[in-house]
Scaffold this motif. Structure first.
Motif, PDB file in Angstrom:
ATOM      1  N   PRO A  62       0.815  -1.215   0.000  1.00 44.03           N
ATOM      2  CA  PRO A  62       0.000   0.000   0.000  1.00 44.03           C
ATOM      3  C   PRO A  62       0.849   1.266   0.000  1.00 44.03           C
ATOM      4  O   PRO A  62       2.013   1.242   0.408  1.00 44.03           O
ATOM      5  N   THR A  63       0.250   2.359  -0.475  1.00 40.47           N
ATOM      6  CA  THR A  63       0.845   3.687  -0.325  1.00 40.47           C
ATOM      7  C   THR A  63       0.288   4.299   0.953  1.00 40.47           C
ATOM      8  O   THR A  63      -0.923   4.350   1.140  1.00 40.47           O
ATOM      9  N   LEU A  64       1.179   4.730   1.807  1.00 37.51           N
ATOM     10  CA  LEU A  64       0.749   5.283   3.101  1.00 37.51           C
ATOM     11  C   LEU A  64       0.738   6.800   3.033  1.00 37.51           C
ATOM     12  O   LEU A  64       1.739   7.478   3.282  1.00 37.51           O
ATOM     13  N   ASP A  65      -0.400   7.332   2.650  1.00 35.52           N
ATOM     14  CA  ASP A  65      -0.554   8.768   2.521  1.00 35.52           C
ATOM     15  C   ASP A  65      -1.789   9.206   3.293  1.00 35.52           C
ATOM     16  O   ASP A  65      -2.500   8.384   3.866  1.00 35.52           O
ATOM     17  N   CYS A  66      -2.036  10.501   3.282  1.00 35.66           N
ATOM     18  CA  CYS A  66      -3.210  11.055   3.969  1.00 35.66           C
ATOM     19  C   CYS A  66      -3.790  12.141   3.063  1.00 35.66           C
ATOM     20  O   CYS A  66      -3.505  13.337   3.248  1.00 35.66           O
ATOM     21  N   PRO A  67      -4.586  11.751   2.050  1.00 34.27           N
ATOM     22  CA  PRO A  67      -5.063  12.725   1.057  1.00 34.27           C
ATOM     23  C   PRO A  67      -5.778  13.924   1.655  1.00 34.27           C
ATOM     24  O   PRO A  67      -5.655  15.046   1.145  1.00 34.27           O
ATOM     25  N   SER A  68      -6.515  13.732   2.745  1.00 29.46           N
ATOM     26  CA  SER A  68      -7.272  14.836   3.327  1.00 29.46           C
ATOM     27  C   SER A  68      -6.373  15.886   3.981  1.00 29.46           C
ATOM     28  O   SER A  68      -6.824  16.997   4.283  1.00 29.46           O
ATOM     29  N   ALA A  69      -5.087  15.566   4.183  1.00 28.81           N
ATOM     30  CA  ALA A  69      -4.188  16.530   4.829  1.00 28.81           C
ATOM     31  C   ALA A  69      -3.783  17.669   3.909  1.00 28.81           C
ATOM     32  O   ALA A  69      -3.483  18.771   4.377  1.00 28.81           O
ATOM     33  N   TYR A  70      -3.781  17.423   2.612  1.00 30.60           N
ATOM     34  CA  TYR A  70      -3.217  18.407   1.696  1.00 30.60           C
ATOM     35  C   TYR A  70      -4.100  19.643   1.521  1.00 30.60           C
ATOM     36  O   TYR A  70      -3.616  20.700   1.132  1.00 30.60           O
ATOM     37  N   SER A  71      -5.360  19.531   1.798  1.00 33.79           N
ATOM     38  CA  SER A  71      -6.263  20.677   1.662  1.00 33.79           C
ATOM     39  C   SER A  71      -6.489  21.409   2.979  1.00 33.79           C
ATOM     40  O   SER A  71      -7.322  22.319   3.059  1.00 33.79           O
ATOM     41  N   LEU A  72      -5.761  21.025   4.006  1.00 25.83           N
ATOM     42  CA  LEU A  72      -5.980  21.621   5.330  1.00 25.83           C
ATOM     43  C   LEU A  72      -5.824  23.138   5.371  1.00 25.83           C
ATOM     44  O   LEU A  72      -6.628  23.817   6.011  1.00 25.83           O
ATOM     45  N   PRO A  73      -4.821  23.731   4.732  1.00 25.56           N
ATOM     46  CA  PRO A  73      -4.722  25.198   4.805  1.00 25.56           C
ATOM     47  C   PRO A  73      -5.979  25.908   4.297  1.00 25.56           C
ATOM     48  O   PRO A  73      -6.445  26.869   4.913  1.00 25.56           O
ATOM     49  N   TRP A  74      -6.551  25.408   3.171  1.00 25.05           N
ATOM     50  CA  TRP A  74      -7.760  26.025   2.650  1.00 25.05           C
ATOM     51  C   TRP A  74      -8.951  25.779   3.583  1.00 25.05           C
ATOM     52  O   TRP A  74      -9.746  26.678   3.857  1.00 25.05           O
ATOM     53  N   GLU A  75      -9.054  24.557   4.077  1.00 20.39           N
ATOM     54  CA  GLU A  75     -10.171  24.231   4.970  1.00 20.39           C
ATOM     55  C   GLU A  75     -10.126  25.077   6.235  1.00 20.39           C
ATOM     56  O   GLU A  75     -11.160  25.595   6.696  1.00 20.39           O
ATOM     57  N   ALA A  76      -8.930  25.244   6.792  1.00 24.02           N
ATOM     58  CA  ALA A  76      -8.799  26.044   8.014  1.00 24.02           C
ATOM     59  C   ALA A  76      -9.164  27.497   7.753  1.00 24.02           C
ATOM     60  O   ALA A  76      -9.814  28.156   8.577  1.00 24.02           O
ATOM     61  N   LYS A  77      -8.774  28.015   6.584  1.00 23.53           N
ATOM     62  CA  LYS A  77      -9.094  29.403   6.257  1.00 23.53           C
ATOM     63  C   LYS A  77     -10.601  29.570   6.060  1.00 23.53           C
ATOM     64  O   LYS A  77     -11.200  30.560   6.516  1.00 23.53           O
ATOM     65  N   GLU A  78     -11.225  28.601   5.404  1.00 18.81           N
ATOM     66  CA  GLU A  78     -12.675  28.680   5.201  1.00 18.81           C
ATOM     67  C   GLU A  78     -13.427  28.636   6.531  1.00 18.81           C
ATOM     68  O   GLU A  78     -14.458  29.277   6.692  1.00 18.81           O
ATOM     69  N   ARG A  79     -12.905  27.871   7.479  1.00 13.03           N
ATOM     70  CA  ARG A  79     -13.566  27.761   8.786  1.00 13.03           C
ATOM     71  C   ARG A  79     -13.246  28.929   9.703  1.00 13.03           C
ATOM     72  O   ARG A  79     -13.835  29.061  10.775  1.00 13.03           O
ATOM     73  N   GLY A  80     -12.240  29.735   9.313  1.00 11.97           N
ATOM     74  CA  GLY A  80     -11.833  30.850  10.163  1.00 11.97           C
ATOM     75  C   GLY A  80     -11.085  30.416  11.401  1.00 11.97           C
ATOM     76  O   GLY A  80     -11.188  31.056  12.449  1.00 11.97           O
ATOM     77  N   LEU A  81     -10.297  29.346  11.297  1.00  9.65           N
ATOM     78  CA  LEU A  81      -9.592  28.819  12.467  1.00  9.65           C
ATOM     79  C   LEU A  81      -8.346  29.642  12.774  1.00  9.65           C
ATOM     80  O   LEU A  81      -7.647  30.102  11.869  1.00  9.65           O
ATOM     81  N   ASP A  82      -8.043  29.803  14.057  1.00  5.07           N
ATOM     82  CA  ASP A  82      -6.780  30.425  14.431  1.00  5.07           C
ATOM     83  C   ASP A  82      -5.695  29.350  14.469  1.00  5.07           C
ATOM     84  O   ASP A  82      -5.947  28.183  14.171  1.00  5.07           O
ATOM     85  N   GLU A  83      -4.466  29.754  14.826  1.00  7.05           N
ATOM     86  CA  GLU A  83      -3.337  28.821  14.768  1.00  7.05           C
ATOM     87  C   GLU A  83      -3.547  27.613  15.684  1.00  7.05           C
ATOM     88  O   GLU A  83      -3.272  26.478  15.303  1.00  7.05           O
ATOM     89  N   ALA A  84      -4.033  27.832  16.901  1.00  7.59           N
ATOM     90  CA  ALA A  84      -4.244  26.726  17.835  1.00  7.59           C
ATOM     91  C   ALA A  84      -5.312  25.766  17.317  1.00  7.59           C
ATOM     92  O   ALA A  84      -5.162  24.534  17.408  1.00  7.59           O
ATOM     93  N   GLU A  85      -6.388  26.329  16.764  1.00  7.48           N
ATOM     94  CA  GLU A  85      -7.457  25.481  16.225  1.00  7.48           C
ATOM     95  C   GLU A  85      -6.973  24.720  14.991  1.00  7.48           C
ATOM     96  O   GLU A  85      -7.340  23.563  14.778  1.00  7.48           O
ATOM     97  N   MET A  86      -6.130  25.361  14.175  1.00  8.43           N
ATOM     98  CA  MET A  86      -5.563  24.701  13.008  1.00  8.43           C
ATOM     99  C   MET A  86      -4.673  23.536  13.435  1.00  8.43           C
ATOM    100  O   MET A  86      -4.682  22.464  12.829  1.00  8.43           O
ATOM    101  N   LEU A  87      -3.904  23.742  14.482  1.00  5.27           N
ATOM    102  CA  LEU A  87      -3.025  22.689  14.987  1.00  5.27           C
ATOM    103  C   LEU A  87      -3.835  21.475  15.420  1.00  5.27           C
ATOM    104  O   LEU A  87      -3.499  20.328  15.100  1.00  5.27           O
ATOM    105  N   GLU A  88      -4.912  21.712  16.134  1.00  5.50           N
ATOM    106  CA  GLU A  88      -5.751  20.610  16.594  1.00  5.50           C
ATOM    107  C   GLU A  88      -6.432  19.907  15.421  1.00  5.50           C
ATOM    108  O   GLU A  88      -6.530  18.670  15.395  1.00  5.50           O
ATOM    109  N   LEU A  89      -6.910  20.676  14.438  1.00  8.42           N
ATOM    110  CA  LEU A  89      -7.509  20.066  13.251  1.00  8.42           C
ATOM    111  C   LEU A  89      -6.495  19.213  12.506  1.00  8.42           C
ATOM    112  O   LEU A  89      -6.817  18.097  12.067  1.00  8.42           O
ATOM    113  N   SER A  90      -5.284  19.706  12.368  1.00  5.18           N
ATOM    114  CA  SER A  90      -4.235  18.953  11.673  1.00  5.18           C
ATOM    115  C   SER A  90      -3.980  17.626  12.364  1.00  5.18           C
ATOM    116  O   SER A  90      -3.873  16.579  11.720  1.00  5.18           O
TER     117      SER A  90
END
Length: 519
Positions: free
Chosen positions: A133-161
């Motif tokens: 298998p390939t061990l990747d995490c496809p949902s991780a690559y869009s995190l910066p956009w998702e966090a910006k859309e949700r209006g997350l601050d740095e601490a909230e982004m860290l927890e989401l990541s």
């Protein structure tokens, strides 16, 4: 953590060659592919390719358990009776050499002559792009956009990541993957299994970046399988943590860049690199910088951007990792400092905003993230700030960069939670195998001091240092490095002729008026 920067219980591992190699090689097989992973790019002369998988147990101690497949691409030699093959393994961990640009290395002017006498085998490590298998995490690559859309601050982004990573880890384990088997010792055993399954005796090994670290594990566990070794951008096994020396290494590289600029009359007259880096970091003494970004391709997309010293530190480091960037860095710093926080906001805001927009809908990146996490965190997990050495005189830039890397790897290791390799895998290898170590004097990832530590315990090692080199000389298409490598393959015990270093063209620095300095 503003998105992925790719920048427990102790398990039992079989480390001895007699234990691991016999278990794995007896069960490894080759599965040819009629169609390669990609069509061979047009080169002059054309390069043939053969592709397939090496199939072997995920856990050699459980031969009836799940299988894994390692993608390989073989470039066959022209000779009827070729010499020992050259096996090439990429870095990351999580990267791959099995991609079209690698073919371009084998033109006549660079590495092509190797194919006159040797097969070249590009082997993907378990868990990477062309492995199953390939061990990747496809949902991780869009995190910066998702966090910006949700209006997350740095601490909230860290927890989401962390939560996204943890979910990917849970899904991978639920699919039956044993992440504890994805470590450097297992990968070294995979390499020896592939060697035997593909029908080879002794091989020559080339490893780039993490591949150079992996090569040392292979040298320790399978010395009799080796004719010679090339390590390009090496770090020593005795560096226990993935973050341990980051602060020191960045400062060493920055001082060398400053000295190189000072030695160039025009660059030295225009810039003081050390002072500029310090002034740029001081722009954040008043706190984060707020700005906005408008997507040029979609003016309706406007983002509020918060810039921190970590954004600046990562930008500087990014410019230090390649030939074009490093010679432009003084000019970039000069532009950034022109109007203080306003000019920094414009430059860094455009860069960060573009990266966030680019992450919208992204599902892949350059490395297989979960494989990267498993390998790094089994080679001593990063758990706290105590894992990083910070000297009292460390620069603000190096401290900020180190803090960003530390934060990322703490989250990686918390999410993946794999067993640590035994302490004896943190001992520098002493194998009596001819070894060529290629090092770049400006390398901020694995400075020359790291190569020197590797060479200290290898009785037949030679370091070749390239004065303007950054990280991984073959990746820079360093013609002189290619010439020295080819000569080493012809006679690994000969003292390398490094005369071509003096003849290498010296790159100039970008000056304030846009011209290039002449050295």
């Amino acid at each position: 953590m503003s998105g992925f920067r790719l920048i427990s219980t102790v398990g039992a591992f079989c480390l001895a060659a007699t234990c691991t190699a016999s278990a794995v090689s007896a069960q490894a097989s080759v599965e040819p592919l009629e169609d390669c992973f990609f069509a061979a790019p047009e080169t002059t002369p054309p390069v043939a390719q053969e592709c397939g998988y090496v199939v072997l147990p995920e856990n050699p101690d459980r031969p009836d358990g799940p299988e894994i497949k390692l993608g390989f691409l073989r470039l066959p030699a022209k000779a009827e009776n070729p010499k020992a093959p050259l096996f090439m393994l990429a870095g990351g961990p999580g990267d791959s050499f099995i991609k079209p640009p690698t073919h371009l290395l084998f033109g006549d002017a660079f590495l092509g002559p190797i194919l006159d006498e040797r097969d070249v085998v590009l082997l993907d490590q378990r868990g990477t792009r062309n492995a199953i298998p390939t061990l990747d995490c496809p949902s991780a690559y869009s995190l910066p956009w998702e966090a910006k859309e949700r209006g997350l601050d740095e601490a909230e982004m860290l927890e989401l990541s962390w939560q996204v990573l943890a979910d990917c880890v849970a899904d991978t384990r639920a699919a039956g993957v044993d992440l504890a088997q994805y470590n450097s010792v297992r990968i070294a055993a995979d390499l020896d299994a592939a060697r035997q399954a593909l029908g080879y005796g002794r091989i020559v090994y080339y490893g780039a970046s993490y591949g150079a670290q992996l090569g040392q594990h292979y040298m320790r566990d399978f010395p009799d399988s080796l004719e010679a070794v090339i390590l390009d951008g090496a770090n020593s096994l005795s560096r226990k943590s993935w973050v341990q020396e980051r602060v020191r290494d960045v400062d060493v590289a920055t001082r060398k860049l400053a000295a190189l600029c000072a030695a160039d009359a025009k660059c030295g007259a225009a810039y003081n690199v050390t002072e500029m880096v310090d002034r740029a970091m001081a722009l954040f003494d008043e706190g984060p910088i707020e700005t906005t970004y408008q997507d040029p391709a979609d003016p309706e997309t406007q983002l509020a951007i918060t810039l921190t010293e970590a954004d600046l530190a990562e930008t500087i480091f990014g410019f230090q990792t390649g030939q074009i960037g490093i010679h432009a860095l003084p000019a970039v710093l000069d532009t950034m400092l022109a109007d203080g926080r306003a000019s920094a906001a414009a430059l860094l805001g455009d860069q960060k905003g573009a990266a966030i927009v680019a992450s919208r809908g992204a599902t892949e990146g350059g490395s297989a993230i979960l494989m990267h996490m498993a390998v790094v965190c089994s080679d001593d997990p990063v758990t706290s700030a105590d894992d990083m050495i910070i000297e009292p005189d460390a620069s603000a830039y190096a401290r900020a960069y180190g803090a960003a890397v530390l934060e990322e790897y703490v989250e990686f290791c918390r999410a993946v939670d794999v067993p640590s390799l035994p302490d004896d895998t943190d001992v520098d290898v002493t194998t009596d195998v001819p070894t060529l170590i290629l090092a770049g004097d400006l390398d901020a990832r694995t400075p020359v001091i790291r190569s020197e530590l590797v060479a200290e315990t290898l009785p037949r090692a030679t370091i070749v240092e390239f004065p303007q080199g950054t990280h991984v000389q073959l990746g820079e298409i360093n013609q002189c490095a290619g010439k020295i490598l080819r000569a080493f393959l012809d006679d690994p015990d000969a003292t390398p002729d490094t005369g071509c270093i003096a003849d290498m063209p010296r790159r100039g620095f970008v000056l304030p008026d846009g011209t290039i300095s002449v050295q």
